[in-house]
Design a protein around this motif. Sequence first.
Motif, PDB file in Angstrom:
ATOM      1  N   LYS A 109       0.837  -1.190   0.000  1.00 23.72           N
ATOM      2  CA  LYS A 109       0.000   0.000   0.000  1.00 23.72           C
ATOM      3  C   LYS A 109       0.880   1.251   0.000  1.00 23.72           C
ATOM      4  N   LEU A 110       0.447   2.263  -0.762  1.00 20.23           N
ATOM      5  CA  LEU A 110       1.202   3.515  -0.865  1.00 20.23           C
ATOM      6  C   LEU A 110       0.276   4.680  -0.559  1.00 20.23           C
ATOM      7  N   ASP A 111       0.771   5.619   0.230  1.00 17.30           N
ATOM      8  CA  ASP A 111      -0.001   6.823   0.561  1.00 17.30           C
ATOM      9  C   ASP A 111       0.362   7.903  -0.454  1.00 17.30           C
ATOM     10  N   VAL A 112      -0.398   7.989  -1.556  1.00 14.84           N
ATOM     11  CA  VAL A 112      -0.038   8.857  -2.683  1.00 14.84           C
ATOM     12  C   VAL A 112      -1.295   9.455  -3.308  1.00 14.84           C
ATOM     13  N   ASN A 113      -1.060  10.374  -4.254  1.00 14.07           N
ATOM     14  CA  ASN A 113      -2.142  10.877  -5.101  1.00 14.07           C
ATOM     15  C   ASN A 113      -2.307   9.896  -6.268  1.00 14.07           C
ATOM     16  N   PHE A 114      -3.452   9.297  -6.382  1.00 14.59           N
ATOM     17  CA  PHE A 114      -3.654   8.190  -7.333  1.00 14.59           C
ATOM     18  C   PHE A 114      -3.358   8.611  -8.779  1.00 14.59           C
ATOM     19  N   LYS A 115      -3.949   9.706  -9.218  1.00 14.58           N
ATOM     20  CA  LYS A 115      -3.819  10.112 -10.615  1.00 14.58           C
ATOM     21  C   LYS A 115      -2.364  10.418 -10.979  1.00 14.58           C
ATOM     22  N   LEU A 116      -1.700  11.240 -10.144  1.00 13.40           N
ATOM     23  CA  LEU A 116      -0.327  11.655 -10.462  1.00 13.40           C
ATOM     24  C   LEU A 116       0.660  10.493 -10.341  1.00 13.40           C
ATOM     25  N   PHE A 117       0.500   9.702  -9.305  1.00 12.37           N
ATOM     26  CA  PHE A 117       1.451   8.592  -9.110  1.00 12.37           C
ATOM     27  C   PHE A 117       1.321   7.566 -10.236  1.00 12.37           C
ATOM     28  N   SER A 118       0.102   7.398 -10.738  1.00 12.47           N
ATOM     29  CA  SER A 118      -0.097   6.499 -11.882  1.00 12.47           C
ATOM     30  C   SER A 118       0.627   7.025 -13.115  1.00 12.47           C
ATOM     31  N   ILE A 119       0.624   8.347 -13.277  1.00 10.63           N
ATOM     32  CA  ILE A 119       1.331   8.959 -14.408  1.00 10.63           C
ATOM     33  C   ILE A 119       2.827   8.719 -14.283  1.00 10.63           C
ATOM     34  N   ALA A 120       3.367   8.843 -13.060  1.00  8.29           N
ATOM     35  CA  ALA A 120       4.804   8.618 -12.838  1.00  8.29           C
ATOM     36  C   ALA A 120       5.174   7.172 -13.186  1.00  8.29           C
ATOM     37  N   ILE A 121       4.354   6.223 -12.723  1.00  8.74           N
ATOM     38  CA  ILE A 121       4.599   4.808 -13.044  1.00  8.74           C
ATOM     39  C   ILE A 121       4.483   4.569 -14.541  1.00  8.74           C
ATOM     40  N   LYS A 122       3.491   5.225 -15.170  1.00 10.50           N
ATOM     41  CA  LYS A 122       3.301   5.095 -16.614  1.00 10.50           C
ATOM     42  C   LYS A 122       4.545   5.525 -17.381  1.00 10.50           C
ATOM     43  N   ASN A 123       5.130   6.659 -16.980  1.00 12.47           N
ATOM     44  CA  ASN A 123       6.324   7.156 -17.670  1.00 12.47           C
ATOM     45  C   ASN A 123       7.529   6.251 -17.454  1.00 12.47           C
ATOM     46  N   LEU A 124       7.656   5.687 -16.250  1.00 10.08           N
ATOM     47  CA  LEU A 124       8.775   4.769 -15.984  1.00 10.08           C
ATOM     48  C   LEU A 124       8.633   3.493 -16.819  1.00 10.08           C
ATOM     49  N   ILE A 125       7.399   2.965 -16.917  1.00 11.00           N
ATOM     50  CA  ILE A 125       7.154   1.764 -17.747  1.00 11.00           C
ATOM     51  C   ILE A 125       7.425   2.081 -19.217  1.00 11.00           C
ATOM     52  N   ASP A 126       6.921   3.224 -19.668  1.00 12.13           N
ATOM     53  CA  ASP A 126       7.065   3.615 -21.070  1.00 12.13           C
ATOM     54  C   ASP A 126       8.541   3.757 -21.454  1.00 12.13           C
ATOM     55  N   ASN A 127       9.327   4.455 -20.619  1.00 10.47           N
ATOM     56  CA  ASN A 127      10.763   4.632 -20.901  1.00 10.47           C
ATOM     57  C   ASN A 127      11.512   3.306 -20.840  1.00 10.47           C
ATOM     58  N   ALA A 128      11.146   2.479 -19.847  1.00  9.86           N
ATOM     59  CA  ALA A 128      11.835   1.182 -19.693  1.00  9.86           C
ATOM     60  C   ALA A 128      11.639   0.310 -20.925  1.00  9.86           C
ATOM     61  N   ILE A 129      10.419   0.290 -21.452  1.00 11.08           N
ATOM     62  CA  ILE A 129      10.141  -0.514 -22.653  1.00 11.08           C
ATOM     63  C   ILE A 129      10.809   0.105 -23.889  1.00 11.08           C
ATOM     64  N   LYS A 130      10.674   1.408 -24.001  1.00  7.49           N
ATOM     65  CA  LYS A 130      11.178   2.112 -25.186  1.00  7.49           C
ATOM     66  C   LYS A 130      12.691   1.975 -25.342  1.00  7.49           C
ATOM     67  N   TYR A 131      13.442   2.005 -24.227  1.00 12.13           N
ATOM     68  CA  TYR A 131      14.907   2.017 -24.301  1.00 12.13           C
ATOM     69  C   TYR A 131      15.543   0.686 -23.890  1.00 12.13           C
ATOM     70  N   SER A 132      14.715  -0.371 -23.809  1.00  9.41           N
ATOM     71  CA  SER A 132      15.267  -1.697 -23.485  1.00  9.41           C
ATOM     72  C   SER A 132      15.631  -2.422 -24.771  1.00  9.41           C
ATOM     73  N   SER A 133      16.500  -3.390 -24.627  1.00 12.05           N
ATOM     74  CA  SER A 133      16.925  -4.177 -25.813  1.00 12.05           C
ATOM     75  C   SER A 133      15.880  -5.217 -26.212  1.00 12.05           C
ATOM     76  N   ASP A 134      15.062  -5.634 -25.242  1.00  9.06           N
ATOM     77  CA  ASP A 134      14.055  -6.664 -25.536  1.00  9.06           C
ATOM     78  C   ASP A 134      12.619  -6.128 -25.457  1.00  9.06           C
ATOM     79  N   LYS A 135      12.459  -4.819 -25.278  1.00  9.51           N
ATOM     80  CA  LYS A 135      11.150  -4.159 -25.207  1.00  9.51           C
ATOM     81  C   LYS A 135      10.282  -4.722 -24.095  1.00  9.51           C
TER      82      LYS A 135
END
Length: 406
Positions: A306-332
Amino acid sequence: MNKNSIIFSTTLNFLITFILLVMAFIFLFSHENSMKSEQIFDRYKPIIKMINSKKNHFDEDFNKNLLDMNYKIFDSKEDIENILSTHKKIIFTKANKHGDFFKIFQIDGKYHLLFDRFNKQILIKDLESESFTNSTYIIFVFITLLLVITFLYIKTLKKLLPLKELKDKVINLGDEKFDFDFYTSSSKDEVALLANEFRKSAIKLKNIKESRNIFIRNIMHELKTPITKGKFLLQLEKNEENSEKLKMVFNKLESLINEFATIEELISQNKVLDKKSYFLEDLIDEAKDILMLDESCVFCEYENIKLDVNFKLFSIAIKNLIDNAIKYSSDKKVVIKTNENNILFINSGKKLQGDFKNYLEPFYSKSSKDSFGLGLYIVFNILKANGYNLLYKYEDGKNIFTIQKG
């Protein structure tokens, strides 16, 4: 100098005060010297009457009486000339119509009375001369007042000088030039408070301008994918499945617009977030929904903490980390793990070059191909607002981004 400025008026007031002070000093000093002469003359009036009553005939008894009174008489022309040849200061002088005169001199701190009557000179020396002057006190008061006024002028000028700088910075602010150093002070006077508030306003305006620029750039950066998908769907055969996909594209566009508005508000105003307790799985699911990506790209190996966070913004942060990780990985692909209360995003790929802090700036890149756009910049600001830090390390050919409680 501008004659209408406060600094000019303050300087003019100081000069007028200084001139009046000097004039007052000159008047008091002159008056003091005049009073001194009168006091000295009044003191020697009895002696003057005694000398005048003798009409230049002085016997031994008279000379002895004067000596008992601490006065010494000189009637020898040679002695008088020797004494008067030294440096002397005339204190008082008086003459009559017959050509007789009387003078008081100060020689080596002793007062001397010179009588010139009937073509004969007599000099009497006061062996116990006392100072009748207050000049020392007047000079002391003058110097003290001058120092105090000068000190107050300099202190006032120092407090007013930021106003001149403030005027120049306001001009720069009107030209949207926010990158400048400015006066800071811990003082509580009005000028310092005004300068500090101006500095805060300039920083806030700079952040607003920066957020506006980021907002526009981010729209172009992020909307490209759903717009491309929408164009592709329009070229396909119209059926229920494609219509549903097209609807999802428009929902994605709406979601992105709301996302950008939230980010812009967060960066420009530093608002206090509405935080509640949410499961990590719900936050990751929201991020994947925003991305509209294939589930096979994300490997979940985390505990549902469980995380004590703002749902909308924290989801955006996770979204960007997932997006960058896939985009710049060798195996996507990206692996999401947890380590205690930390959340790890792991992908295979090359190590980031240079200082990681640089990647937290908007559109930082070592080359045009490696640009991270606004992703990490947005992630960093959202995590910071929620009380978290973003860490990075490279181990065994893996890039590891860690969300850690601050």
